[in-house]
Design a protein around this motif. Structure first.
Motif, PDB file in Angstrom:
ATOM      1  N   ASN A 286       0.837  -1.206   0.000  1.00 26.35           N
ATOM      2  CA  ASN A 286       0.000   0.000   0.000  1.00 26.35           C
ATOM      3  C   ASN A 286       0.864   1.244   0.000  1.00 26.35           C
ATOM      4  O   ASN A 286       0.570   2.230  -0.701  1.00 26.35           O
ATOM      5  CB  ASN A 286      -0.924   0.002   1.216  1.00 26.35           C
ATOM      6  CG  ASN A 286      -2.002  -1.053   1.134  1.00 26.35           C
ATOM      7  OD1 ASN A 286      -2.323  -1.537   0.048  1.00 26.35           O
ATOM      8  ND2 ASN A 286      -2.568  -1.438   2.274  1.00 26.35           N
ATOM      9  N   ALA A 287       1.938   1.231   0.807  1.00 25.53           N
ATOM     10  CA  ALA A 287       2.841   2.374   0.845  1.00 25.53           C
ATOM     11  C   ALA A 287       3.494   2.592  -0.515  1.00 25.53           C
ATOM     12  O   ALA A 287       3.598   3.729  -1.005  1.00 25.53           O
ATOM     13  CB  ALA A 287       3.901   2.164   1.925  1.00 25.53           C
ATOM     14  N   ALA A 288       3.930   1.497  -1.144  1.00 24.54           N
ATOM     15  CA  ALA A 288       4.557   1.615  -2.466  1.00 24.54           C
ATOM     16  C   ALA A 288       3.572   2.142  -3.501  1.00 24.54           C
ATOM     17  O   ALA A 288       3.917   3.004  -4.324  1.00 24.54           O
ATOM     18  CB  ALA A 288       5.114   0.254  -2.901  1.00 24.54           C
ATOM     19  N   ASP A 289       2.333   1.642  -3.467  1.00 24.34           N
ATOM     20  CA  ASP A 289       1.322   2.125  -4.418  1.00 24.34           C
ATOM     21  C   ASP A 289       1.049   3.610  -4.220  1.00 24.34           C
ATOM     22  O   ASP A 289       0.877   4.359  -5.191  1.00 24.34           O
ATOM     23  CB  ASP A 289       0.021   1.331  -4.252  1.00 24.34           C
ATOM     24  CG  ASP A 289       0.158  -0.100  -4.750  1.00 24.34           C
ATOM     25  OD1 ASP A 289       1.105  -0.371  -5.505  1.00 24.34           O
ATOM     26  OD2 ASP A 289      -0.677  -0.938  -4.355  1.00 24.34           O
ATOM     27  N   LEU A 290       0.998   4.044  -2.966  1.00 26.22           N
ATOM     28  CA  LEU A 290       0.740   5.450  -2.692  1.00 26.22           C
ATOM     29  C   LEU A 290       1.877   6.322  -3.194  1.00 26.22           C
ATOM     30  O   LEU A 290       1.662   7.387  -3.779  1.00 26.22           O
ATOM     31  CB  LEU A 290       0.536   5.660  -1.183  1.00 26.22           C
ATOM     32  CG  LEU A 290       0.084   7.054  -0.744  1.00 26.22           C
ATOM     33  CD1 LEU A 290      -1.247   7.402  -1.378  1.00 26.22           C
ATOM     34  CD2 LEU A 290      -0.017   7.130   0.760  1.00 26.22           C
ATOM     35  N   LEU A 291       3.113   5.874  -2.993  1.00 26.52           N
ATOM     36  CA  LEU A 291       4.262   6.634  -3.472  1.00 26.52           C
ATOM     37  C   LEU A 291       4.280   6.674  -4.998  1.00 26.52           C
ATOM     38  O   LEU A 291       4.586   7.713  -5.597  1.00 26.52           O
ATOM     39  CB  LEU A 291       5.551   6.017  -2.945  1.00 26.52           C
ATOM     40  CG  LEU A 291       5.781   6.144  -1.433  1.00 26.52           C
ATOM     41  CD1 LEU A 291       6.988   5.325  -1.006  1.00 26.52           C
ATOM     42  CD2 LEU A 291       5.982   7.597  -1.038  1.00 26.52           C
ATOM     43  N   ARG A 292       3.949   5.541  -5.631  1.00 25.42           N
ATOM     44  CA  ARG A 292       3.912   5.529  -7.098  1.00 25.42           C
ATOM     45  C   ARG A 292       2.819   6.458  -7.621  1.00 25.42           C
ATOM     46  O   ARG A 292       2.991   7.107  -8.651  1.00 25.42           O
ATOM     47  CB  ARG A 292       3.677   4.110  -7.607  1.00 25.42           C
ATOM     48  CG  ARG A 292       4.856   3.166  -7.359  1.00 25.42           C
ATOM     49  CD  ARG A 292       4.662   1.828  -8.065  1.00 25.42           C
ATOM     50  NE  ARG A 292       5.733   0.894  -7.756  1.00 25.42           N
ATOM     51  CZ  ARG A 292       5.619  -0.130  -6.927  1.00 25.42           C
ATOM     52  NH1 ARG A 292       4.450  -0.373  -6.316  1.00 25.42           N
ATOM     53  NH2 ARG A 292       6.645  -0.934  -6.688  1.00 25.42           N
ATOM     54  N   ALA A 293       1.691   6.494  -6.929  1.00 21.11           N
ATOM     55  CA  ALA A 293       0.610   7.394  -7.346  1.00 21.11           C
ATOM     56  C   ALA A 293       1.050   8.850  -7.270  1.00 21.11           C
ATOM     57  O   ALA A 293       0.527   9.698  -8.006  1.00 21.11           O
ATOM     58  CB  ALA A 293      -0.620   7.170  -6.475  1.00 21.11           C
ATOM     59  N   VAL A 298       9.607   3.557  -7.128  1.00 22.00           N
ATOM     60  CA  VAL A 298       9.706   2.795  -5.877  1.00 22.00           C
ATOM     61  C   VAL A 298      10.308   1.424  -6.136  1.00 22.00           C
ATOM     62  O   VAL A 298       9.922   0.740  -7.096  1.00 22.00           O
ATOM     63  CB  VAL A 298       8.319   2.644  -5.212  1.00 22.00           C
ATOM     64  CG1 VAL A 298       8.445   1.900  -3.885  1.00 22.00           C
ATOM     65  CG2 VAL A 298       7.684   4.009  -4.995  1.00 22.00           C
ATOM     66  N   GLN A 299      11.244   1.023  -5.266  1.00 24.25           N
ATOM     67  CA  GLN A 299      11.767  -0.325  -5.243  1.00 24.25           C
ATOM     68  C   GLN A 299      11.383  -0.968  -3.918  1.00 24.25           C
ATOM     69  O   GLN A 299      11.535  -0.344  -2.865  1.00 24.25           O
ATOM     70  CB  GLN A 299      13.293  -0.333  -5.400  1.00 24.25           C
ATOM     71  CG  GLN A 299      13.777   0.180  -6.752  1.00 24.25           C
ATOM     72  CD  GLN A 299      15.291   0.142  -6.858  1.00 24.25           C
ATOM     73  OE1 GLN A 299      15.969  -0.309  -5.954  1.00 24.25           O
ATOM     74  NE2 GLN A 299      15.798   0.628  -7.980  1.00 24.25           N
ATOM     75  N   VAL A 313       3.864  -3.171  15.816  1.00 22.78           N
ATOM     76  CA  VAL A 313       4.936  -2.188  15.957  1.00 22.78           C
ATOM     77  C   VAL A 313       5.320  -1.584  14.620  1.00 22.78           C
ATOM     78  O   VAL A 313       5.389  -0.358  14.467  1.00 22.78           O
ATOM     79  CB  VAL A 313       6.170  -2.836  16.630  1.00 22.78           C
ATOM     80  CG1 VAL A 313       7.319  -1.827  16.727  1.00 22.78           C
ATOM     81  CG2 VAL A 313       5.812  -3.372  17.998  1.00 22.78           C
ATOM     82  N   LEU A 314       5.554  -2.424  13.638  1.00 24.38           N
ATOM     83  CA  LEU A 314       6.078  -1.945  12.363  1.00 24.38           C
ATOM     84  C   LEU A 314       5.003  -1.347  11.453  1.00 24.38           C
ATOM     85  O   LEU A 314       5.316  -0.506  10.611  1.00 24.38           O
ATOM     86  CB  LEU A 314       6.783  -3.096  11.632  1.00 24.38           C
ATOM     87  CG  LEU A 314       8.094  -3.566  12.269  1.00 24.38           C
ATOM     88  CD1 LEU A 314       8.672  -4.737  11.488  1.00 24.38           C
ATOM     89  CD2 LEU A 314       9.100  -2.426  12.346  1.00 24.38           C
ATOM     90  N   GLY A 315       3.746  -1.769  11.600  1.00 17.91           N
ATOM     91  CA  GLY A 315       2.697  -1.213  10.752  1.00 17.91           C
ATOM     92  C   GLY A 315       2.591   0.300  10.857  1.00 17.91           C
ATOM     93  O   GLY A 315       2.661   1.010   9.847  1.00 17.91           O
ATOM     94  N   PRO A 316       2.441   0.851  12.087  1.00 12.21           N
ATOM     95  CA  PRO A 316       2.411   2.313  12.202  1.00 12.21           C
ATOM     96  C   PRO A 316       3.700   2.979  11.740  1.00 12.21           C
ATOM     97  O   PRO A 316       3.669   4.093  11.222  1.00 12.21           O
ATOM     98  CB  PRO A 316       2.181   2.525  13.706  1.00 12.21           C
ATOM     99  CG  PRO A 316       1.529   1.275  14.179  1.00 12.21           C
ATOM    100  CD  PRO A 316       2.143   0.182  13.363  1.00 12.21           C
ATOM    101  N   VAL A 317       4.839   2.302  11.926  1.00 15.04           N
ATOM    102  CA  VAL A 317       6.107   2.878  11.476  1.00 15.04           C
ATOM    103  C   VAL A 317       6.116   3.007   9.953  1.00 15.04           C
ATOM    104  O   VAL A 317       6.558   4.027   9.409  1.00 15.04           O
ATOM    105  CB  VAL A 317       7.289   2.001  11.956  1.00 15.04           C
ATOM    106  CG1 VAL A 317       8.597   2.481  11.333  1.00 15.04           C
ATOM    107  CG2 VAL A 317       7.390   2.031  13.475  1.00 15.04           C
ATOM    108  N   ILE A 318       5.623   1.986   9.263  1.00 17.25           N
ATOM    109  CA  ILE A 318       5.561   2.048   7.803  1.00 17.25           C
ATOM    110  C   ILE A 318       4.672   3.201   7.357  1.00 17.25           C
ATOM    111  O   ILE A 318       5.017   3.973   6.450  1.00 17.25           O
ATOM    112  CB  ILE A 318       5.058   0.705   7.240  1.00 17.25           C
ATOM    113  CG1 ILE A 318       6.079  -0.398   7.513  1.00 17.25           C
ATOM    114  CG2 ILE A 318       4.774   0.816   5.744  1.00 17.25           C
ATOM    115  CD1 ILE A 318       5.588  -1.792   7.168  1.00 17.25           C
ATOM    116  N   ARG A 319       3.511   3.344   8.003  1.00  7.85           N
ATOM    117  CA  ARG A 319       2.596   4.425   7.606  1.00  7.85           C
ATOM    118  C   ARG A 319       3.202   5.795   7.887  1.00  7.85           C
ATOM    119  O   ARG A 319       3.113   6.715   7.061  1.00  7.85           O
ATOM    120  CB  ARG A 319       1.263   4.261   8.330  1.00  7.85           C
ATOM    121  CG  ARG A 319       0.482   3.031   7.898  1.00  7.85           C
ATOM    122  CD  ARG A 319      -0.934   3.058   8.432  1.00  7.85           C
ATOM    123  NE  ARG A 319      -0.991   2.907   9.878  1.00  7.85           N
ATOM    124  CZ  ARG A 319      -1.093   1.744  10.502  1.00  7.85           C
ATOM    125  NH1 ARG A 319      -1.097   0.618   9.804  1.00  7.85           N
ATOM    126  NH2 ARG A 319      -1.179   1.689  11.822  1.00  7.85           N
TER     127      ARG A 319
END
Length: 402
Positions: A286-293, A298-299, A313-319
């Protein structure tokens, strides 16, 4: 509390603006390539015609009239191409009043060129080329091109018996380019049409995905709330009936209705939490798709066992880190990775940097640091003149082990 990755409705981040502008510039550049190809071919036609008439000895006045008239016809093509770019495929020829002038110019030039040269090919081609540039319904333009190409070949054969055919190589160049012009023009327009179709499909796919997600959430909320509301209504109805004769039983039903209200509220919170607590692999995608949009290249690199990493723990960090990249990154590239090391899960996001810090007040990094520390992990920030990276390491948990 982490900042949401998706900006509020009606807002647009700097990276999204940059991505939209890059996409717009790419479409505009493709259009200029298309326009340049068409007008270059027509200009070559005018020059070849003038050269062929000169070689055939038709006289300076005839050559000058064909050359100047050809330049006027060439200029009118820009009007037709402008209308073609603004066309509506659902309503062909709806902008007919705007193309009358270019069609009249093409017809007048065809008459002048045909009379002065004595060639049917010169008389017909300007009108044919103008017709090719109209907004034909899907599938019709191909048939028109085939028909007019056959017509031009026949006229080329007929004109081969007049005096200009003795002009030697110029005649063959004139005929070949003239006959090929409609087909080459349509090929240029086809490339533009493909680009616009792909762009429209991409936008439609994004809207459809968002609509499907809203419908899914709405259905779940409807089912949850509908069940609880039905129970509450039944309990209140029973309480109303029992109140005159058995107040204690009525109050029991009222307390049950109140509990049902609490259950509905808790169920709604749990539903929202379930939608937020998605697997880490989905979070990263989802993060990659948002950045591509937003126009970012993105890699993504994800460990095969990433589904066992601590999502709480990591989910909120990714967002949060994705939000920082959208708000404060350069918008050109980003790399996301989630890998397993001997004792920890390692998440890293790196992007091109345009600011000294990914957050103006530092609150974003502090929130990430606190959340990771609460999970027993560490956060490392690495920055230089051209890139910025956040690396979070979280210890392995029993759930992380195979």
């Amino acid at each position: 509390m982490t900042s949401p990755v998706v900006p509020a409705a009606g807002t647009e981040t700097a990276a999204q603006r940059r991505g939209r502008l890059r996409l717009t510039r790419g479409i505009t550049a493709t259009w200029w390539y298309t326009l340049s190809a068409v007008v270059f071919l027509e200009l070559m036609i005018v020059l070849v015609w003038a050269a062929a008439l000169t070689e055939a000895g038709r006289g300076l006045p005839a050559v000058a009239a064909v050359g100047l008239g050809g330049l006027v016809w060439w200029g009118s093509t820009f009007l037709l191409l402008r209308e073609y770019r603004q066309r509506d495929e659902e309503e062909p020829f709806v902008r007919l009043p705007r193309i009358v002038v270019p069609l009249v110019i093409a017809a007048c030039f065809g008459v002048v060129a045909g009379v002065l040269s004595g060639l049917w090919l010169m008389a017909v081609l300007p009108v044919v080329q103008a017709l090719i540039l109209l907004n034909w319904p899907p599938g019709i333009r191909v048939r028109v091109v085939i028909a007019v190409t056959v017509l031009l070949v026949v006229l080329w054969f007929v004109d081969g018996r007049v005096g200009v055919a003795n002009a030697g190589s110029s005649w063959w160049v004139l005929g070949f380019i003239s006959v090929s012009l409609p087909g080459m023009t349509v090929l240029s327009l086809w490339w533009w049409d493909v680009l616009m179709t792909v762009n429209s499909a991409r936008a439609s796919e994004a809207r459809l995905a968002a609509t499907q997600e809203r419908l899914r959430v709405a259905t779940d909320v409807h089912d949850l709330q509908g069940h609880h509301l039905q129970v509450i209504a039944l309990q209140l109805e029973l309480a109303e009936r029992l109140m005159p004769d058995d107040p204690d039983a009525a109050f029991t039903h009222l307390r049950a209705a109140r509990k049902s209200v609490d259950d509905a509220r808790q169920g709604t919170r749990d539903l929202a939490l379930r939608f937020r607590s998605v697997p880490l692999t989905d979070e990263i995608e989802n993060a990659a798709d948002l950045l591509r949009a937003a126009g970012t290249s993105v890699q993504v690199s994800v460990d095969a066992g990433a589904v066992r990493a601590p999502a709480s723990v990591l989910g909120p960090v990714i967002r949060e880190t994705t939000t920082n990249v959208l708000r404060h990154g350069g918008g050109r590239w980003a790399r996301l990775s989630l890998t397993r090391e001997p004792d920890v899960w390692r998440y890293e996001i790196e992007n091109d940097a345009v600011e000294a810090s990914p957050s103006r007040d530092g609150a974003g990094l502090e929130g990430i640091g606190r959340r990771v520390q609460d999970g027993g992990g560490t956060v490392e920030v690495r920055r230089d003149a051209r890139s910025f990276a956040v690396i979070a390491r979280v210890p392995l948990t029993p759930e992380s082990l195979p």
